[in-house]
Design an enzyme around this catalytic site. Structure first.
Site, PDB file in Angstrom:
ATOM      1  N   THR A   1      -0.477  -2.357   4.539  1.00 35.81           N
ATOM      2  CA  THR A   1      -0.424  -3.821   4.442  1.00 35.81           C
ATOM      3  C   THR A   1      -1.705  -4.444   4.979  1.00 35.81           C
ATOM      4  O   THR A   1      -2.296  -3.943   5.940  1.00 35.81           O
ATOM      5  CB  THR A   1       0.797  -4.409   5.188  1.00 35.81           C
ATOM      6  OG1 THR A   1       0.718  -5.847   5.167  1.00 35.81           O
ATOM      7  CG2 THR A   1       0.880  -3.948   6.624  1.00 35.81           C
TER       8      THR A   1
ATOM      9  N   ASP B   1      10.240  -3.608  -4.152  1.00 36.95           N
ATOM     10  CA  ASP B   1      10.400  -2.585  -5.189  1.00 36.95           C
ATOM     11  C   ASP B   1      11.597  -1.670  -4.959  1.00 36.95           C
ATOM     12  O   ASP B   1      11.884  -0.807  -5.786  1.00 36.95           O
ATOM     13  CB  ASP B   1       9.108  -1.763  -5.321  1.00 36.95           C
ATOM     14  CG  ASP B   1       8.651  -1.143  -3.992  1.00 36.95           C
ATOM     15  OD1 ASP B   1       9.523  -0.797  -3.162  1.00 36.95           O
ATOM     16  OD2 ASP B   1       7.432  -0.994  -3.795  1.00 36.95           O
TER      17      ASP B   1
ATOM     18  N   GLY C   1       0.798  -1.224   0.000  1.00 34.79           N
ATOM     19  CA  GLY C   1       0.000   0.000   0.000  1.00 34.79           C
ATOM     20  C   GLY C   1       0.828   1.271   0.000  1.00 34.79           C
ATOM     21  O   GLY C   1       0.344   2.323  -0.418  1.00 34.79           O
TER      22      GLY C   1
ATOM     23  N   PRO D   1       0.894  -1.943  -8.366  1.00 35.32           N
ATOM     24  CA  PRO D   1      -0.337  -2.446  -7.737  1.00 35.32           C
ATOM     25  C   PRO D   1      -0.030  -3.201  -6.447  1.00 35.32           C
ATOM     26  O   PRO D   1       1.055  -3.757  -6.300  1.00 35.32           O
ATOM     27  CB  PRO D   1      -0.897  -3.411  -8.795  1.00 35.32           C
ATOM     28  CG  PRO D   1       0.265  -3.800  -9.644  1.00 35.32           C
ATOM     29  CD  PRO D   1       1.219  -2.652  -9.614  1.00 35.32           C
ATOM     30  N   ASP D   2      -1.010  -3.181  -5.530  1.00 38.51           N
ATOM     31  CA  ASP D   2      -0.838  -4.070  -4.375  1.00 38.51           C
ATOM     32  C   ASP D   2      -1.305  -5.464  -4.776  1.00 38.51           C
ATOM     33  O   ASP D   2      -1.499  -5.742  -5.976  1.00 38.51           O
ATOM     34  CB  ASP D   2      -1.537  -3.511  -3.124  1.00 38.51           C
ATOM     35  CG  ASP D   2      -3.052  -3.536  -3.208  1.00 38.51           C
ATOM     36  OD1 ASP D   2      -3.597  -4.054  -4.200  1.00 38.51           O
ATOM     37  OD2 ASP D   2      -3.709  -3.028  -2.287  1.00 38.51           O
ATOM     38  N   PHE D   3      -1.485  -6.353  -3.820  1.00 38.55           N
ATOM     39  CA  PHE D   3      -1.808  -7.735  -4.162  1.00 38.55           C
ATOM     40  C   PHE D   3      -3.296  -8.030  -4.059  1.00 38.55           C
ATOM     41  O   PHE D   3      -3.869  -8.672  -4.924  1.00 38.55           O
ATOM     42  CB  PHE D   3      -1.037  -8.695  -3.233  1.00 38.55           C
ATOM     43  CG  PHE D   3       0.442  -8.607  -3.432  1.00 38.55           C
ATOM     44  CD1 PHE D   3       1.073  -9.411  -4.367  1.00 38.55           C
ATOM     45  CD2 PHE D   3       1.207  -7.694  -2.729  1.00 38.55           C
ATOM     46  CE1 PHE D   3       2.439  -9.311  -4.593  1.00 38.55           C
ATOM     47  CE2 PHE D   3       2.572  -7.584  -2.941  1.00 38.55           C
ATOM     48  CZ  PHE D   3       3.194  -8.401  -3.871  1.00 38.55           C
ATOM     49  N   ARG D   4      -3.921  -7.529  -3.000  1.00 39.46           N
ATOM     50  CA  ARG D   4      -5.245  -8.052  -2.660  1.00 39.46           C
ATOM     51  C   ARG D   4      -6.393  -7.075  -2.829  1.00 39.46           C
ATOM     52  O   ARG D   4      -7.539  -7.453  -2.560  1.00 39.46           O
ATOM     53  CB  ARG D   4      -5.222  -8.597  -1.219  1.00 39.46           C
ATOM     54  CG  ARG D   4      -4.288  -9.766  -1.104  1.00 39.46           C
ATOM     55  CD  ARG D   4      -4.176 -10.371   0.274  1.00 39.46           C
ATOM     56  NE  ARG D   4      -3.261 -11.502   0.215  1.00 39.46           N
ATOM     57  CZ  ARG D   4      -1.938 -11.418   0.218  1.00 39.46           C
ATOM     58  NH1 ARG D   4      -1.360 -10.241   0.323  1.00 39.46           N
ATOM     59  NH2 ARG D   4      -1.188 -12.510   0.131  1.00 39.46           N
TER      60      ARG D   4
ATOM     61  N   ASN E   1       7.902  -5.236   0.727  1.00 39.33           N
ATOM     62  CA  ASN E   1       8.001  -4.866  -0.686  1.00 39.33           C
ATOM     63  C   ASN E   1       9.371  -5.193  -1.258  1.00 39.33           C
ATOM     64  O   ASN E   1      10.374  -5.139  -0.553  1.00 39.33           O
ATOM     65  CB  ASN E   1       7.709  -3.369  -0.847  1.00 39.33           C
ATOM     66  CG  ASN E   1       6.337  -3.007  -0.320  1.00 39.33           C
ATOM     67  OD1 ASN E   1       5.490  -3.880  -0.150  1.00 39.33           O
ATOM     68  ND2 ASN E   1       6.106  -1.738  -0.043  1.00 39.33           N
TER      69      ASN E   1
ATOM     70  N   HIS F   1      10.727  -9.859   2.511  1.00 41.04           N
ATOM     71  CA  HIS F   1      10.423 -10.760   1.395  1.00 41.04           C
ATOM     72  C   HIS F   1      11.464 -10.661   0.285  1.00 41.04           C
ATOM     73  O   HIS F   1      11.182 -10.926  -0.876  1.00 41.04           O
ATOM     74  CB  HIS F   1       9.010 -10.490   0.868  1.00 41.04           C
ATOM     75  CG  HIS F   1       7.944 -10.891   1.860  1.00 41.04           C
ATOM     76  ND1 HIS F   1       6.623 -10.582   1.714  1.00 41.04           N
ATOM     77  CD2 HIS F   1       8.027 -11.593   3.018  1.00 41.04           C
ATOM     78  CE1 HIS F   1       5.934 -11.069   2.748  1.00 41.04           C
ATOM     79  NE2 HIS F   1       6.764 -11.683   3.551  1.00 41.04           N
TER      80      HIS F   1
HETATM   81  P1  OAD Z   1      -1.893  -6.511   0.183  1.00 37.36           P
HETATM   82  O1  OAD Z   1      -2.326  -6.260  -1.206  1.00 37.36           O
HETATM   83  O2  OAD Z   1      -2.275  -7.802   0.805  1.00 37.36           O
HETATM   84  O3  OAD Z   1      -2.429  -5.370   1.135  1.00 37.36           O
HETATM   85  C1  OAD Z   1      -2.269  -4.010   0.821  1.00 37.36           C
HETATM   86  C2  OAD Z   1      -3.039  -3.179   1.839  1.00 37.36           C
HETATM   87  O4  OAD Z   1      -2.776  -1.827   1.596  1.00 37.36           O
HETATM   88  C3  OAD Z   1      -4.547  -3.366   1.749  1.00 37.36           C
HETATM   89  O5  OAD Z   1      -5.094  -3.356   3.054  1.00 37.36           O
HETATM   90  C4  OAD Z   1      -5.005  -2.136   0.938  1.00 37.36           C
HETATM   91  O6  OAD Z   1      -6.309  -1.716   1.267  1.00 37.36           O
HETATM   92  C5  OAD Z   1      -3.997  -1.121   1.420  1.00 37.36           C
HETATM   93  N1  OAD Z   1      -3.701  -0.065   0.447  1.00 37.36           N
HETATM   94  C6  OAD Z   1      -3.506  -0.158  -0.886  1.00 37.36           C
HETATM   95  N2  OAD Z   1      -3.158   1.028  -1.409  1.00 37.36           N
HETATM   96  C7  OAD Z   1      -3.150   1.907  -0.363  1.00 37.36           C
HETATM   97  C8  OAD Z   1      -2.878   3.300  -0.236  1.00 37.36           C
HETATM   98  N3  OAD Z   1      -2.497   4.061  -1.275  1.00 37.36           N
HETATM   99  N4  OAD Z   1      -2.971   3.851   0.979  1.00 37.36           N
HETATM  100  C9  OAD Z   1      -3.331   3.112   2.072  1.00 37.36           C
HETATM  101  N5  OAD Z   1      -3.585   1.799   2.010  1.00 37.36           N
HETATM  102  C10 OAD Z   1      -3.503   1.202   0.815  1.00 37.36           C
HETATM  103  O7  OAD Z   1      -0.313  -6.291   0.206  1.00 37.36           O
HETATM  104  P2  OAD Z   1       0.707  -6.740   1.337  1.00 37.36           P
HETATM  105  O8  OAD Z   1       0.100  -6.669   2.693  1.00 37.36           O
HETATM  106  O9  OAD Z   1       1.965  -5.988   1.105  1.00 37.36           O
HETATM  107  O10 OAD Z   1       4.284 -11.765  -0.516  1.00 37.36           O
HETATM  108  O11 OAD Z   1       0.945  -8.258   0.927  1.00 37.36           O
HETATM  109  C11 OAD Z   1       1.829  -9.023   1.684  1.00 37.36           C
HETATM  110  C12 OAD Z   1       2.494 -10.063   0.836  1.00 37.36           C
HETATM  111  O12 OAD Z   1       1.520 -10.787   0.068  1.00 37.36           O
HETATM  112  C13 OAD Z   1       3.432  -9.556  -0.221  1.00 37.36           C
HETATM  113  O13 OAD Z   1       4.705  -9.196   0.271  1.00 37.36           O
HETATM  114  C14 OAD Z   1       3.520 -10.721  -1.155  1.00 37.36           C
HETATM  115  C15 OAD Z   1       2.061 -11.088  -1.238  1.00 37.36           C
HETATM  116  O14 OAD Z   1       1.776 -12.394  -1.557  1.00 37.36           O
HETATM  117  C16 OAD Z   1       4.871 -12.727  -1.248  1.00 37.36           C
HETATM  118  O15 OAD Z   1       4.747 -12.785  -2.438  1.00 37.36           O
HETATM  119  C17 OAD Z   1       5.685 -13.683  -0.458  1.00 37.36           C
END
Ligand code: OAD
Ligand code: ZN
Length: 428
Positions: free
Chosen positions: A339, A249, A165, A173-176, A247, A266
């Protein structure tokens, strides 16, 4: 990734509790990245049951363990209810749940009301779960309280924990996040499940999808965001003990945070290794291979070469384990940014700070929260997590919204607005 197996052992008859116990029981068990099933993900699992079914044959064929928890809408309002439904769809229909019959949890509001009532009852009659015992560090459990604490001089060691995030405003992009998240946009790779793209066993059998994606997302073409600069500012103010990031990146480095202040939980794209003979390759070499659309192969043994980012079922870097043990007991303030706190063991770090250490979540949505029942049980030795909605909460604060907005707001409240602006304009 083991929670679906864990569903076979039921410590409690209520779904609300059962989901949470599983979540907590899994949370500290592995040193390899695993997806923790939050209640919200349970909801997604229920919504995506047919996808799950269709992917399971492919998974069997390819030996991949997929979550099946990703890809559906994540609706905060229906978390425990839908999680309960998904349990039934998971073959748990024969499992008796008295709440289903009496309709006590018809909607989230009813449930919350019931939880509050039960909580009050236990607090007043049985003296369980009261907030009276924990010494308070914050004058008030608000963003202002956190700001005052930072300004008090008592808060010397801040740890930041980040996820995707903090980089979305840079164009990564984020993941979820449903729709825009990476895991919603991988159809073209024909994967057994979205996480397979980062699964080491899948990669060994089919590395192509990962390298196609790597080309698309290759680090270097992006700039740090105000959130990255805010973290740098914490360092410049002498307050940052360490920055833990999921991240890969490298934007923390680009923002000028010294390498010793960063833990890349990671892994990183900066080095790569041959999976067969472990020969190391540079970032330049890997980048060249990726941009030529090659599957990078070892010059010595022809094994596949993989960037040193941590895949599911791989161990996290030793530096992560070494430093978490040293840093977290010393932490005066934990700031969690961008996150979903779903991947272990990273997600459980939030419980490794001292029990009075304030924790600030800066995110679009609540994450890492205790289920209301767990919040209630906390006083009875229940598990960890942020106590944002607990009556016992004396230290956890959520600053919900965009990370960049949250960081700019914090900088302003702290009187650092110009410092941050200086970074943003000069990008040094
Ligand atoms: P996620 O995509 O799971 O979560 C991102 C979070 O950030 C979510 O709660 C979004 O709502 C929030 N978000 C997105 N953009 C935002 C913004 N501009 N401001 C505030 N919040 C925002 O990503 P991670 O938690 O990083 O691991 O995912 C963890 C791990 O899952 C990654 O490192 C990766 C993935 O599978 C591996 O590949 C081992
Ligand atoms: Zn080799």
């Amino acid at each position: 990734m083991q929670y679906t197996e864990g569903n076979t052992t039921r410590p409690c008859s209520r779904n609300v509790v059962r989901v949470s116990w599983l979540k907590m029981a899994d949370s500290s068990s592995s040193s390899k990245p695993e997806v923790k099933p939050s209640a919200e993900q349970g909801a997604a699992s229920g919504a995506g049951a047919s996808d799950e079914g269709s992917s399971s044959k492919k998974e069997e064929a390819e030996g991949i363990q997929c979550e099946g928890a990703i890809g559906g809408a994540i609706g905060a309002g229906r978390k425990t209810r839908a999680a309960a439904d998904s349990d039934e769809e998971d073959g748990d229909a024969g499992y008796e749940d008295e709440d289903d019959d009496d309709g006590a949890y018809d909607d989230e509001e009813d449930k919350e009301g019931f939880m509050k009532m039960l909580q009050n009852f236990l607090m007043t009659k049985l003296h369980i779960g009261g907030a009276e015992d924990a010494p308070k560090v914050l004058d008030e459990v608000t963003v202002d309280g956190i700001v005052k604490y930072i300004q008090s001089g008592q808060c010397k060691n801040i740890i930041t924990m980040a996820g995707a995030g903090i980089s979305t405003s840079a164009g990564i992009p984020d993941f979820r996040t449903p729709g825009s998240g990476l895991y919603s946009n991988l159809e073209k790779y024909n994967l057994p499940c979205p996480e397979a793209i980062f699964d080491i066993e899948y990669f060994k059998s089919n590395p192509k999808p990962f390298f196609v994606l790597a080309k698309e997302l290759y680090p270097g073409a992006f700039n740090p965001t105000p959130s990255h600069w805010f973290i740098r500012l914490l360092h410049e103010k002498g307050l940052l003990l360490r920055h833990y990031t999921q991240n890969v990146d490298t934007l923390e480095h680009v923002a000028g945070l010294p390498a010793e202040k960063i833990v890349e939980a990671h892994g990183t794209f900066r080095t790569s290794h041959c999976l067969h003979c472990r020969k190391e390759y540079s970032q330049e070499w890997m980048k060249d291979e990726i941009f030529k659309d090659n599957i990078p192969t070892c010059l010595d043994c022809s094994g596949v070469v993989k960037p040193d980012i941590v895949f599911f079922r791989e161990s996290l870097p030793p530096r992560f384990f070494m430093l978490t043990q040293v840093d977290f007991p010393k932490c005066d303030l934990l700031i969690i940014l961008g996150t979903s706190l779903t991947v272990q063991p990273f997600a459980s770090l939030i419980d490794n700070v001292p029990s009075t250490c304030p924790r600030l979540l800066v995110n679009r949505e609540k994450a890492g929260s205790l289920d209301p029942m767990m919040a209630l049980l906390q006083g009875m030795g229940g598990g960890g997590g942020l106590a944002l909605d607990s009556a016992r909460n004396t230290r956890d604060v959520a600053l919900l919204g965009d990370c960049d907005d949250g960081c700019c707001k914090l900088a302003e409240l702290l009187g650092w607005k110009e410092d941050l602006q200086g970074f943003l304009t000069s990008k040094k």
